[in-house]
Design an enzyme around this catalytic site. Structure first.
Site, PDB file in Angstrom:
ATOM      1  CB  CYS A 164      -0.952  -0.026   1.196  1.00 21.57           C
ATOM      2  SG  CYS A 164      -1.930  -1.550   1.248  1.00 21.57           S
ATOM      3  CG  ASN A 193      -7.009  -1.900   0.532  1.00 25.82           C
ATOM      4  OD1 ASN A 193      -6.132  -1.778  -0.310  1.00 25.82           O
ATOM      5  ND2 ASN A 193      -6.742  -1.939   1.829  1.00 25.82           N
ATOM      6  CG  HIS A 229      -3.546   2.520   1.292  1.00 23.20           C
ATOM      7  ND1 HIS A 229      -3.959   1.864   0.147  1.00 23.20           N
ATOM      8  CD2 HIS A 229      -3.747   1.648   2.322  1.00 23.20           C
ATOM      9  CE1 HIS A 229      -4.389   0.651   0.479  1.00 23.20           C
ATOM     10  NE2 HIS A 229      -4.265   0.502   1.780  1.00 23.20           N
TER      11      HIS A 229
END
Length: 332
Positions: A114, A290, A260
């Protein structure tokens, strides 16, 4: 000087919405999933679709939508992925050939999650500053869905697959400022796929289920959500302060924060932690989930399309490793 010159993205065709997950996990509701993680749907790579395939499609879209960027202008390829096509060779080398790029260029993969896009911008800026490259093709591509057990309802609600392509050049629409980076490998076990690489090459076959029916296996992705949350609340405010300091500005000088896109609960918690107004903070993951290293460039694209990305934009990635990083983008 180095700047972002263009960004493009590719999302897999398969959509997994909350209604489908509720059919698989009837103990959940559509509203509960949306409230818990802030995701309405996520994209999932096809069984025969790899990170390399998706990075190729993102790069092709970039070239198609930016006719001023020629393939022969690219002189370095960086690919951020934790799901490469092969153990070896590097997927970036294969993409050089698939994309029809010159052979007198550099190319390599780097394994980050990430925080990967921020690290990629740092490497691209360094290559340009060092006179090694003039136009860097920075690719991110991830198929975390292939690491998730089918009964892992927690992680399946969160993660989605995607790929992005960014060209970093001397001139562009967003000048890349200074960075603040961090690493703490003591947290490695809290987000990990334990088997399949050199340390544990064979499948463990140790699948078990807890009293709630949640799977645990060394052969699939494991995430200790509580520890990851503690890590982010400790480190993200610090890296934001360090990024501001290294760029000689204060929080009031930032026009937009693009973090993120982990989950909406965590993002709102972090937004309040750094005392940021909602209108200056991007949360844009409802339709993609995500997407690991893709989340920042996807969120940037969304902000640009909505006309929100202007002035000083602070980007911040954090996650698996542990690894984290922040940078300032100065939009023209």
């Amino acid at each position: 000087m180095a700047s972002i010159r263009a960004i493009a993205a590719y999302l897999p065709e398969t959509v997994v919405d909350n209604e489908q997950l509720v059919r698989e996990f009837p103990e959940w509701t559509v509203e509960k999933i949306a409230e818990k993680v802030g995701v309405l749907e996520r994209r999932v790579a096809a069984p025969d679709e790899t990170a390399g395939d998706m990075a190729f499609k993102a790069a092709e879209r970039l070239f198609e939508s930016n006719p001023d960027i020629a393939r022969e202008d690219i002189d370095f390829v960086l690919l951020c992925t934790q799901s490469p096509d092969y153990v070896l060779p590097t997927t970036a080398c294969m993409l050089q050939s698939r994309l029809g790029l010159r052979t007198d260029i550099g190319a390599f993969d780097y394994n980050l999650g990430c925080s990967g896009y921020v690290y990629g911008l740092a490497m691209a800026k360094g290559l340009i500053a060092g006179g090694i490259a003039s136009n860097v093709l920075l690719l991110t591509a991830e198929t975390y869905s292939k690491y998730l057990h089918p009964r892992d309802k927690g992680n399946r609600t969160i993660f989605g697959d995607a790929a992005t392509a960014t060209v970093v050049s001397a001139n562009g629409f967003a000048e890349i400022g200074d960075f603040a980076l961090g690493t703490d490998g003591r947290g490695a076990q809290n987000l990990i796929v334990r088997t399949g690489a050199a340390r544990c090459p064979e499948a463990a076959g140790d699948l078990s289920f807890d009293e709630n029916g949640n799977p645990a296996s060394s052969d699939f992705l494991f995430m200790n959500g509580a520890e990851i949350f503690m890590f982010t609340q400790r480190n993200v405010p610090v890296v934001v302060r360090e990024t501001l300091a290294r760029n000689g500005i204060t929080a009031d000088d930032v026009d937009l924060y693009v973090f993120h896109q982990a989950n909406t609960y965590m993002l709102n918690f972090l937004r309040k932690k750094i005392k940021c107004a909602p209108e200056k903070f991007v949360i844009d993951m409802a339709r993609v989930g995500n997407t690991v290293s893709n989340s920042i460039p996807l969120a940037l694209l969304g902000a640009m399309e909505r006309g929100e990305a202007h002035g000083r934009v602070l980007v911040c990635g954090f996650g698996v490793g542990y690894s984290w990083g922040g940078a300032l983008l100065n939009f023209a």
